[in-house]
Scaffold this motif. Sequence first.
Motif, mmCIF file in Angstrom:
data_model
loop_
_atom_site.group_PDB
_atom_site.id
_atom_site.type_symbol
_atom_site.label_atom_id
_atom_site.label_comp_id
_atom_site.label_asym_id
_atom_site.label_seq_id
_atom_site.Cartn_x
_atom_site.Cartn_y
_atom_site.Cartn_z
ATOM 1 N N UNK A 102 0.871 -1.512 -0.039
ATOM 2 C CA UNK A 102 -0.365 0.122 -0.206
ATOM 3 C C UNK A 102 0.954 1.490 -0.371
ATOM 4 N N UNK A 103 1.757 1.445 0.416
ATOM 5 C CA UNK A 103 2.962 2.354 0.683
ATOM 6 C C UNK A 103 4.073 2.935 -0.524
ATOM 7 N N UNK A 104 3.535 2.234 -2.230
ATOM 8 C CA UNK A 104 4.672 2.001 -2.804
ATOM 9 C C UNK A 104 4.070 3.722 -3.994
ATOM 10 N N UNK A 105 3.070 3.864 -4.216
ATOM 11 C CA UNK A 105 2.896 5.310 -4.828
ATOM 12 C C UNK A 105 2.865 6.230 -3.998
ATOM 13 N N UNK A 106 3.400 6.422 -2.797
ATOM 14 C CA UNK A 106 3.619 7.701 -2.257
ATOM 15 C C UNK A 106 5.651 7.638 -2.456
ATOM 16 N N UNK A 107 6.557 6.662 -2.887
ATOM 17 C CA UNK A 107 7.518 6.242 -2.902
ATOM 18 C C UNK A 107 7.794 7.263 -4.545
ATOM 19 N N UNK A 108 6.975 6.856 -5.625
ATOM 20 C CA UNK A 108 7.610 7.195 -6.505
ATOM 21 C C UNK A 108 6.932 9.006 -6.577
ATOM 22 N N UNK A 109 7.350 9.400 -6.738
ATOM 23 C CA UNK A 109 7.298 11.565 -6.003
ATOM 24 C C UNK A 109 7.146 11.636 -7.791
ATOM 25 N N UNK A 132 -10.890 -2.370 -0.722
ATOM 26 C CA UNK A 132 -10.542 -0.991 -2.248
ATOM 27 C C UNK A 132 -10.985 -0.122 -0.576
ATOM 28 N N UNK A 133 -11.486 0.464 0.415
ATOM 29 C CA UNK A 133 -11.073 1.260 0.951
ATOM 30 C C UNK A 133 -9.175 1.430 1.662
ATOM 31 N N UNK A 134 -8.976 0.688 1.923
ATOM 32 C CA UNK A 134 -7.658 0.916 2.023
ATOM 33 C C UNK A 134 -6.722 0.998 1.039
ATOM 34 N N UNK A 135 -7.250 0.791 -0.179
ATOM 35 C CA UNK A 135 -6.483 0.976 -1.824
ATOM 36 C C UNK A 135 -7.244 2.608 -1.811
ATOM 37 N N UNK A 136 -7.765 2.831 -1.831
ATOM 38 C CA UNK A 136 -8.294 3.978 -2.039
ATOM 39 C C UNK A 136 -7.380 5.458 -1.438
ATOM 40 N N UNK A 137 -7.261 4.834 0.194
ATOM 41 C CA UNK A 137 -6.770 5.645 1.107
ATOM 42 C C UNK A 137 -5.496 6.022 0.846
ATOM 43 N N UNK A 138 -4.792 4.565 0.068
ATOM 44 C CA UNK A 138 -3.389 4.724 -0.025
ATOM 45 C C UNK A 138 -2.977 5.712 -1.356
ATOM 46 N N UNK A 139 -4.400 5.554 -2.215
ATOM 47 C CA UNK A 139 -3.552 6.607 -3.609
ATOM 48 C C UNK A 139 -3.709 7.889 -2.881
ATOM 49 N N UNK A 140 -4.678 8.346 -2.301
ATOM 50 C CA UNK A 140 -5.011 9.489 -1.491
ATOM 51 C C UNK A 140 -3.924 10.386 -1.354
ATOM 52 N N UNK A 166 -16.943 6.460 -3.089
ATOM 53 C CA UNK A 166 -15.793 6.150 -4.275
ATOM 54 C C UNK A 166 -15.325 7.693 -5.006
ATOM 55 N N UNK A 167 -13.928 7.643 -4.389
ATOM 56 C CA UNK A 167 -13.609 9.619 -4.439
ATOM 57 C C UNK A 167 -13.875 9.767 -5.694
ATOM 58 N N UNK A 168 -14.589 11.156 -5.574
ATOM 59 C CA UNK A 168 -14.726 11.938 -6.849
ATOM 60 C C UNK A 168 -13.602 12.484 -7.125
ATOM 61 N N UNK A 169 -12.257 12.323 -7.933
ATOM 62 C CA UNK A 169 -11.597 12.863 -8.145
ATOM 63 C C UNK A 169 -11.272 13.035 -9.970
ATOM 64 N N UNK A 170 -10.355 13.911 -9.788
ATOM 65 C CA UNK A 170 -9.691 14.006 -11.572
ATOM 66 C C UNK A 170 -8.828 13.192 -11.782
ATOM 67 N N UNK A 171 -8.364 12.744 -10.407
ATOM 68 C CA UNK A 171 -6.509 11.839 -11.440
ATOM 69 C C UNK A 171 -7.653 10.206 -10.458
#
Length: 275
Positions: A102-109, A132-140, A166-171
């Motif tokens: 779960x911490x992988x995306x934040x490591x990519x700047x 799903x909630x944990x994955x979405x939180x990691x994305x945010x 379900x996040x309503x975000x443009x990304x």
Amino acid sequence: MDNTRIDWADMTWNPVTGCRHGCNYCYAARTAGRFAGYLSQGVKVSNDPRKEEIVQEVKLPNCEREGIVVLDKPLKTMTAAGNVVNAPYPFGFTPTFHRYRLGDPVKKQRPRNIFVCSMADLFGTWVPTKWIVEVMDACMAAPQHNYLFLTKNPRRYTELDEMALLPRRNNFWYGTTTTEAGQSYFISEHHKTFTSVEPMTGPLFPEAGGILVDWVIVGAETGLRKNKAVPERAWVKDLLDACREEGVPLFMKRNLTDVWGENLVQELPTMLGRR
């Protein structure tokens, strides 16, 4: 996280792997089967996700419910060269939550277009909502990236949105896999949406009202499966014409070259322009 040959993404990220749809054209199931297994007390444990009896013989750790697995740390496996590495699919195509990823995306700047769960259907009916909630939180937690999701169960998007999960975000881009006419897909005024027509197994005419998503991807079946689906050029042309009429970008995957020719149309929405 891995660099990918998928045309429309920069990277894949698989905090969840495995699926139960049972599609006969699934490349992910074949890949997971090839790399299934892990080391148990120094002994290689092999399992084939297509054979239920073999999977049942393997002790699944941290089972939250029957037939799914949670891993808080990676299991190890041994390569053909004798190197010990993290096992990518220790239980083959058994649905598995690799929480340690779960911490992988934040490591990519550097911003990237990330295909989330290319080796799973994160929104399958068997996936616990809390995964799903944990994955979405990691994305945010890493908003520098675009996240692209893909499911064959678009109803789950609607259910999650009704629960404000379900996040309503443009990304955040919510995709539906379709293969031919008559299949439902997720449409929303509040989310970025797309459909991936792959493999295209028949003509796909838009419903009344035209193309109702923000982006369309189309491709042929990958791999060497006997009797694999080969789309007709006319089907692809009709889809392109419909997208042109509605002003919706269309992306033809490289595996359509034999059908369409070298001059592939590979359009990305402005917000997904290469980072």
